[in-house]
Motif scaffolding. Structure first.
Motif: not given
Length: 549
Positions: A202-213
């Motif tokens: 499990p990971y912090d999915r909301p961060k994906l679109s805010k920080q794509l790298d």
């Protein structure tokens, strides 16, 4: 621990996983015993006089160059960690109310005496520290062992081979994680199996679109060793294909079957794909996993990027790409990001994606414009990941979401659901069934499901809370605004600093703000206390409703 991949239906009573878990448990017990035997070094400091703090006041104080949040409430002093365990927001700027403090940015709440979690999103509580009053002086005492620690993992039991119970959690998001942790906190010692179709823990999915790298190791909600320590089995690349509720078994794509005593379905949602010519071209991307985010980030550098859809995910991707792509175009209805050199096509939609040799080259819009496109990111909504439930006795609605009651129970005994896949009764909405895909709600629902697996009969009592940050602009939202009749604005829209109160039947049902913290957290606290804000109170810039906190 690495990903556990079991090919057996029922593992032996004491698997190698459990044996390792027991060894770790014994090591921890010896470590704790040793710590009890060793004298504990304490640091003490007079931080203020009793008369220097008003009742219901919070302030940051220092001891050995470390900050602590000191609180005076109902004439008593307490001290806890000073930063929210979610994203590190300073709690001194938050809302103190009825024995808890609410984070001003994301709505998480902590007990001011114990530091325990009282509202999400977060997975850790706060440290609590000893405070004494001597001769009118407030004395803070902190153990050297926890001096550098702001957060605290709540106490949990671990797996006992004598307990033959099995709780199966399908889905690798926060609902499953919080459910697993809550079960251990509540004393459950049977097997807990968390099965996810993803390749990651499990990971912090909301961060994906805010920080794509983002790299996966930096966004994990828990490190792999955490699961081993607490006897939580994680099965990755494990996709459920059917559920037999009569026999209490789940079948997986790899051909294995797992029985359960209690089941949690928290499989989340699936991004919608375009339905037009060219939708299958390469460089037409969805954003769901860290691999998706990294691919988009690599392809976008110096390229013409087109984002289809004005969802928050689309806006966050546009903001991230504004400075690194050759051009960024959004097909949607918002003008918020025009100043960031992002081009918008309002009230338009895609009719065709064209390419050469299988690669995307341009996009045609219904309005006649043809846009150059090296990469297209599609953000046009999601559907619940519940197709595998067809043929089961678990009720779903017309949209495919799982219908649950206030205890997160489905139509079948011993089967619960949480997160984006659910339609649940929301107290703020007269207990009418709603589907809300908020990160905070997934945490809360996972907690409620775990409590009721343990027969605690705890209902879903929460205020939906959402946030995003794009190009330095902080947007917050709390409540449930469906069917609102009017909006009252305070602040200045042109300056992008305002708060909007959504009114229905002459009372506030939701609030949104842009660069106007901590108003949304304040409203959330009022609503969480079961109180209301009238239309006239919302219109009053002196905010008389704050007296309700």
């Amino acid at each position: 621990m690495g990903a556990t991949k079991s090919k057996s239906v029922d593992l032996p009573a004491l698997s190698s996983f459990e044996a390792k878990d027991n060894r770790l448990h014994n090591d921890r017990q010896r470590h704790r015993s040793k710590m009890k035997e060793e004298p504990e070094t304490m640091f003490e400091k007079e931080v203020c006089l009793v008369t220097e703090m008003q009742d219901e006041e919070m302030r940051e104080v220092e001891i050995k160059n470390r900050k602590v949040l000191l609180i005076k409430s109902n004439g008593e002093f307490s001290a806890i960690g000073h930063l929210c365990t979610h994203y590190g927001s300073p709690l001194v700027k938050g809302i103190l109310s009825h024995g808890r403090v609410r984070c001003p940015r994301h709505g998480a709440c902590f007990n001011i005496k114990t530091g325990d979690i009282e509202e999400y999103p977060c997975v850790d509580g706060l440290q609590s520290f000893k405070v004494e009053v001597q001769d009118g002086k407030v004395i803070l005492s902190i153990s050297a062992r926890v001096l550098d620690l702001n957060k605290r993992t709540l106490d949990m039991v671990t797996r006992s081979p004598a307990d033959k119970g099995v709780i199966l959690l399908i889905g690798g998001g926060p609902a499953s994680l919080v459910c697993a942790e809550t079960l251990r906190q509540e004393g459950y010692k049977g097997r807990i199996i968390l099965a996810t179709k993803e390749m990651h823990f499990p990971y912090d999915r909301p961060k994906l679109s805010k920080q794509l790298d983002s790299q996966i190791e930096n966004i994990l909600l828990r490190k792999p060793e955490f699961y081993t320590m607490h006897g939580i089995e994680v099965l990755t690349n494990k996709e459920a294909t059917s559920v037999n509720t009569r026999k209490r078994k789940v079948s997986f794509k790899d051909g294995t079957i797992q029985r359960y005593d209690n089941l949690l379905i928290a499989t989340g949602s699936i991004p919608r794909m375009l339905d037009c010519p060219g939708a299958g071209l390469k460089n037409v991307c969805l954003l769901r996993t860290p691999e998706d985010a990294n691919q988009i980030n690599e392809l976008a550098a110096g390229s013409n990027v087109v984002i289809i859809g004005t969802s928050f995910i689309g806006m966050e991707v546009a903001a991230f790409m504004a400075e690194k792509a050759k051009s960024v175009t959004v097909i949607g209805t918002s003008e918020v990001f025009e100043e960031q050199a992002v081009k918008f096509y309002m009230l338009d939609h895609v009719t065709e994606l064209r390419g050469e040799d299988g690669l995307l080259k341009e996009i045609e819009l219904a309005g006649g414009n043809v846009l150059p496109a090296d990469i297209c990111v599609v953000g046009i909504g999601v559907t619940p990941a519940t197709d595998f439930l067809k043929g089961s006795r678990i009720n779903t609605d017309s949209k495919g979401t799982i219908v649950v009651n206030e205890f997160m129970q489905t139509s079948v005994a011993k089967v619960f659901a949480a997160g984006d896949v659910t339609s649940f009764p929301l107290p703020l909405h007269k207990n009418q069934s709603v589907n809300i895909g908020h990160w905070q709600l997934a945490h809360r629902q996972g907690h409620v499901a775990a409590m009721n697996m343990q027969r605690k009969m705890i209902g879903i009592r929460t205020v939906p809370f959402f946030w995003t940050l794009c190009s330095g602009k902080s947007l917050r939202y709390a409540g449930y605004g469906a069917g609102y009749e009017e909006v009252i604005i305070q602040g200045t829209i042109d300056e992008l600093k305002f708060v909007a109160f959504y009114i229905k039947e002459d009372k506030v049902v939701a609030v949104a703000s842009l660069n106007y913290d901590p108003v949304v957290a304040q409203v959330a606290e009022v609503l969480a206390l079961g109180k209301t804000i009238s239309k006239s109170e919302a219109e009053d810039e002196d905010r008389p409703w704050l007296k309700n906190i």
